[in-house]
Design a protein around this motif. Structure first.
Motif, mmCIF file in Angstrom:
data_model
loop_
_atom_site.group_PDB
_atom_site.id
_atom_site.type_symbol
_atom_site.label_atom_id
_atom_site.label_comp_id
_atom_site.label_asym_id
_atom_site.label_seq_id
_atom_site.Cartn_x
_atom_site.Cartn_y
_atom_site.Cartn_z
ATOM 1 N N LEU A 1 -18.950 -30.775 20.262
ATOM 2 C CA LEU A 1 -17.549 -31.118 20.003
ATOM 3 C C LEU A 1 -17.378 -32.632 19.960
ATOM 4 O O LEU A 1 -17.845 -33.346 20.848
ATOM 5 C CB LEU A 1 -16.659 -30.515 21.095
ATOM 6 C CG LEU A 1 -15.159 -30.579 20.866
ATOM 7 C CD1 LEU A 1 -14.772 -29.743 19.642
ATOM 8 C CD2 LEU A 1 -14.413 -30.093 22.096
ATOM 9 N N ASP B 1 -16.532 -29.617 15.538
ATOM 10 C CA ASP B 1 -17.812 -29.298 16.159
ATOM 11 C C ASP B 1 -18.960 -29.627 15.215
ATOM 12 O O ASP B 1 -18.755 -30.175 14.129
ATOM 13 C CB ASP B 1 -17.849 -27.843 16.630
ATOM 14 C CG ASP B 1 -17.731 -26.836 15.502
ATOM 15 O OD1 ASP B 1 -17.974 -27.192 14.330
ATOM 16 O OD2 ASP B 1 -17.406 -25.670 15.789
ATOM 17 N N GLU C 1 -16.619 -18.023 21.930
ATOM 18 C CA GLU C 1 -17.964 -18.492 21.596
ATOM 19 C C GLU C 1 -18.185 -19.909 22.109
ATOM 20 O O GLU C 1 -17.240 -20.663 22.304
ATOM 21 C CB GLU C 1 -18.160 -18.478 20.079
ATOM 22 C CG GLU C 1 -18.038 -17.103 19.458
ATOM 23 C CD GLU C 1 -18.156 -17.151 17.940
ATOM 24 O OE1 GLU C 1 -18.531 -18.211 17.395
ATOM 25 O OE2 GLU C 1 -17.846 -16.137 17.315
ATOM 26 N N VAL D 1 -11.959 -22.536 26.270
ATOM 27 C CA VAL D 1 -12.898 -22.016 25.273
ATOM 28 C C VAL D 1 -12.918 -20.512 25.514
ATOM 29 O O VAL D 1 -13.278 -20.062 26.599
ATOM 30 C CB VAL D 1 -14.303 -22.628 25.425
ATOM 31 C CG1 VAL D 1 -15.267 -21.992 24.424
ATOM 32 C CG2 VAL D 1 -14.248 -24.129 25.232
ATOM 33 N N VAL E 1 -18.764 -23.671 21.997
ATOM 34 C CA VAL E 1 -18.421 -24.743 21.053
ATOM 35 C C VAL E 1 -19.475 -25.818 21.238
ATOM 36 O O VAL E 1 -19.585 -26.431 22.289
ATOM 37 C CB VAL E 1 -17.018 -25.321 21.328
ATOM 38 C CG1 VAL E 1 -16.717 -26.470 20.391
ATOM 39 C CG2 VAL E 1 -15.963 -24.243 21.209
ATOM 40 N N SER E 2 -20.296 -26.016 20.212
ATOM 41 C CA SER E 2 -21.399 -26.937 20.361
ATOM 42 C C SER E 2 -21.143 -28.241 19.620
ATOM 43 O O SER E 2 -20.666 -28.251 18.516
ATOM 44 C CB SER E 2 -22.592 -26.202 19.896
ATOM 45 O OG SER E 2 -23.398 -26.365 19.233
ATOM 46 N N SER F 1 -20.801 -30.013 24.612
ATOM 47 C CA SER F 1 -20.786 -28.589 24.278
ATOM 48 C C SER F 1 -20.133 -27.829 25.423
ATOM 49 O O SER F 1 -20.330 -28.181 26.596
ATOM 50 C CB SER F 1 -22.206 -28.086 24.052
ATOM 51 O OG SER F 1 -22.782 -28.734 22.942
ATOM 52 N N TYR F 2 -19.368 -26.798 25.093
ATOM 53 C CA TYR F 2 -18.612 -26.054 26.091
ATOM 54 C C TYR F 2 -18.770 -24.564 25.855
ATOM 55 O O TYR F 2 -18.669 -24.092 24.728
ATOM 56 C CB TYR F 2 -17.117 -26.410 26.030
ATOM 57 C CG TYR F 2 -16.839 -27.860 26.319
ATOM 58 C CD1 TYR F 2 -16.606 -28.290 27.615
ATOM 59 C CD2 TYR F 2 -16.818 -28.808 25.298
ATOM 60 C CE1 TYR F 2 -16.360 -29.630 27.891
ATOM 61 C CE2 TYR F 2 -16.575 -30.144 25.568
ATOM 62 C CZ TYR F 2 -16.345 -30.549 26.861
ATOM 63 O OH TYR F 2 -16.100 -31.868 27.129
ATOM 64 N N HIS G 1 -11.113 -27.786 15.243
ATOM 65 C CA HIS G 1 -10.498 -26.956 16.278
ATOM 66 C C HIS G 1 -9.070 -27.376 16.572
ATOM 67 O O HIS G 1 -8.268 -26.555 17.009
ATOM 68 C CB HIS G 1 -11.329 -27.001 17.562
ATOM 69 C CG HIS G 1 -12.661 -26.360 17.395
ATOM 70 N ND1 HIS G 1 -12.865 -25.015 17.523
ATOM 71 C CD2 HIS G 1 -13.881 -26.880 17.064
ATOM 72 C CE1 HIS G 1 -14.127 -24.721 17.306
ATOM 73 N NE2 HIS G 1 -14.772 -25.845 17.022
ATOM 74 N N ASN H 1 -16.300 -27.468 11.942
ATOM 75 C CA ASN H 1 -15.081 -26.664 12.108
ATOM 76 C C ASN H 1 -14.060 -27.512 12.851
ATOM 77 O O ASN H 1 -14.363 -28.053 13.914
ATOM 78 C CB ASN H 1 -15.357 -25.395 12.918
ATOM 79 C CG ASN H 1 -16.297 -24.462 12.209
ATOM 80 O OD1 ASN H 1 -16.182 -24.258 11.007
ATOM 81 N ND2 ASN H 1 -17.236 -23.893 12.940
#
Length: 98
Positions: free
Chosen positions: A21, A78, A16, A13, A18-19, A43-44, A84, A82
């Motif tokens: 996921l 996420d 930002e 990551v 990543v919430s 989240s990461y 990824h 979005n």
């Protein structure tokens, strides 16, 4: 047929957080959906270190009716929807690999 398998994803990551996921997967055979999987990864936050997610052990279908080629679409999305990473792959179920 009936083989047990798992997979592991390693990732970085970068900028930002990543919430929320999630891993989404849809399996089709002969164009018809046969399985759908959704799993929360978490989240990461950004890190310089490699992060990983190991998914639980699964068992491939077995039996004469399960034999054939399956197409699979897997992706990570996420909370904001979005995407990824998205990829397609195939899996062949056979009784003999000679």
């Amino acid at each position: 047929e009936g083989a047990e398998y798992f997979f592991k994803v390693e990732f970085y990551v970068q900028r930002e957080v990543v919430s929320g996921l999630k891993f989404l997967q849809q399996v089709k055979r002969l164009g018809l959906p046969v399985d759908k999987t959704e799993g929360m990864c978490g989240s990461y936050g950004p890190k310089n270190e490699l992060q990983e997610k190991v998914f639980p052990l699964a068992t491939a279908p077995s039996g004469m009716m399960a034999r054939g080629t399956y197409t699979v679409r897997s992706k990570f999305v996420d909370d904001d929807n979005n995407c990824h990473l998205e990829w397609n792959w195939t899996m062949k179920i056979k009784d003999d690999w000679k």
